[in-house]
Design a protein around this motif. Structure first.
Motif: not given
Length: 531
Positions: A401-402, A498-501, A505-508
């Motif tokens: 998630d970076a 992008f999967l969870d991104n 995720n909170e930042r998406n």
């Protein structure tokens, strides 16, 4: 039909070349305007003019290499062509190196190397434009040593569209931006910026690695007639072990070409590590070459490479490192492996792998590389292949998630490729009588891919893979078959990229899109949705 320069007001007719993508499948038949900004002020003015007049029918290009028709299609009315913003250098005010969006890979490498003895871990196709390549993640033959291109990115200049004021605005965004919104946009641009949030003008890099002093290249090749199902399985298993064991200075391209080509092979580039002298580097690579020949030779006997190994990246027009190691300077290595290939018709698909190939995948790959679809002759398949690139190393030391690129555990990156050529005129490659050829190639690659990942539902979907072998697909190798807005399936494709991104995720990416482009001006078949 005109193109307008905001500063001079000059006009010229839209010419045939403006309509054609690098992939000859894509053609902008209804194009009315081409904007070619030369600086920031012109970019803001021309983006504003184009969007005000044409809305979502404005597309952005730099090198024209998009694998799908996201820029060149029948609805495109205006193009913002970034090719005239093509400077590379050091920005004293920003205290950073910069690369403008119109630069192509080759000019980036030459500019950074000749001017500063620096380099980027970017792609090996010389004419790919930085505008899309970098923001889509960017990787190449130095990525195992230095990570993805976006791992070095420190800031971006981008023109966005303010839906409230109906105006184009220039923003400089980075991880150090004062506002959270700008920090989020910068995060999204590190892997998902391709036609989603605005028009990128410039990339900044506060730190760049020094260019390697030396490089070495060698190939291994095998005749298809010497390979059966069993030895093919052993070859793929050996390659997965090989890429896991390689030093990070090395990068390999296994080119599993269609059987009609007669041979399949592997290219390896090894660059000198910091503090290692040229004689030491040569000796190390020669030793590894001997070990590698012995390792793979125990499975199937080597044969001299009879013609260049094609495919992207690493398309070459000459046989290199054949039957021996070619020791060169880093610049020579860039020149040797920096090929984009001829303009042809092409279709591509991709996958990430965290582990070696399971038996069912090996069997499917072998079967399809020995299959010629109805509608084409066997020689017409000789450029088709599955290319397996080494991955891992420094790439794996970054959190998923970076950046927007989540595939940080992969050891291999796959690119399915098929190419064809005919005598059709621009924009007519899918019409009779050429449509039969195109349909055969598309059917072959789509069915090939679907069978390889049948266990997971026909795609490399990690959600359907409890064993953790596959990890989705690469956004810079877009594949409309995975899902589109028109089909109502775009989430299927964007999840794989992008999967969870993407949403979870909170930042998406969906939230960033909603904030920066609520009017969905920057839109294409697989663009990030607003909702």
């Amino acid at each position: 039909m005109t193109t307008t320069s905001a500063s001079t007001g000059s006009r010229r007719p839209v010419v045939l070349s403006d309509r054609q993508g690098f992939d000859r499948r894509w053609f902008a038949s209804e194009l009315e305007a081409v904007h070619v900004p030369r600086n920031d002020a012109e970019a803001v003015a021309q983006v504003g003019e184009a969007v005000s007049r044409y809305g979502r029918d404005v597309k952005v290009v730099s090198g024209r290499h998009c694998y799908e028709d996201f820029a060149y299609n029948g609805t495109t009315k205006a193009i913002v062509d970034m090719s005239s913003m093509n400077r590379i250098g050091w920005d004293e005010r920003r205290a950073a190196f910069f690369v403008e969006a119109g630069c192509e890979n080759w000019s980036v490498y030459r500019g950074l190397l000749n001017g500063f003895n620096r380099t980027l871990p970017a792609g090996s196709c010389y004419s790919v434009g930085s505008g899309g390549h970098i923001t889509g993640g960017g990787y190449g033959l130095l990525s195992r040593l230095r990570g993805l291109t976006v791992d070095h990115l420190s800031a971006v200049d981008i023109v966005t569209w303010n839906a409230s004021s109906d105006k184009a605005e220039l923003h400089h965004v980075s991880a150090a931006s004062a506002s959270q919104d700008e920090r989020d946009l910068f995060w999204a641009l590190r892997g998902a910026g391709c036609g989603n949030f605005g028009v990128i003008l410039r990339y900044y890099f506060e730190e760049l690695p020094e260019a390697p002093e030396s490089a070495s290249i060698y190939t291994l090749s095998w005749d298809w007639k010497s390979i059966d199902k069993s030895s093919f399985a052993d070859l793929l298993a050996c390659y997965a072990e090989f890429v896991s064991d390689m030093p990070e200075t090395d990068f390999s391209l296994l080119k599993l070409t269609h059987a009609s080509s007669g041979q399949l092979g592997m290219i390896v580039q090894s660059v000198s590590a910091e503090g290692v002298t040229h004689p030491e580097h040569r000796a190390q690579v020669e030793r590894r070459y001997t070990e590698t020949r012995t390792r793979f030779g125990a499975i199937v006997g080597h044969t001299p490479l009879r013609k260049p190994l094609g495919g992207h990246p690493g398309w070459t027009t000459a046989i290199v490192g054949n039957e021996s190691v070619q020791h060169v300077t880093y610049l020579e290595a860039l020149q040797t492996l920096n090929g984009s290939g001829p303009n042809q018709f092409g279709k591509y698909k991709s996958a990430y792998m965290n582990k070696a190939f399971p038996p069912d995948q090996v069997a499917a790959i072998h079967r399809w590389l020995n299959t010629t679809p109805k509608g084409v002759s066997e020689p017409d398949m000789s450029q088709s292949l599955l290319q397996v690139d080494s991955y891992g190393g420094a790439i794996n030391r970054v959190a998923p998630d970076a950046t927007a690129v989540p595939q940080r555990d992969a050891i291999m990156k796959l690119q399915y490729q098929t190419y064809w050529l005919n005598a059709s005129r621009p924009g007519e490659g899918n019409r009779a009588p050429y449509d039969t050829q195109a349909e055969a190639h598309l059917r072959w690659i789509n069915e090939f891919y679907r069978e390889v990942y049948a266990e997971y539902g026909g795609t490399p979907d990690p959600a359907g893979d409890p064993g953790g072998t596959v990890a989705g697909a690469y956004y810079n190798y877009p594949d409309s078959v995975l899902g589109t807005h028109a089909e109502g399936t775009v989430d299927d494709a964007l999840w794989l990229y992008f999967l969870d991104n993407f949403r979870k995720n909170e930042r998406n990416l969906v939230a960033v899109k909603r904030r920066w482009d609520p009017a969905n001006v920057f839109h294409h078949a697989q663009s990030i949705p607003v909702e």
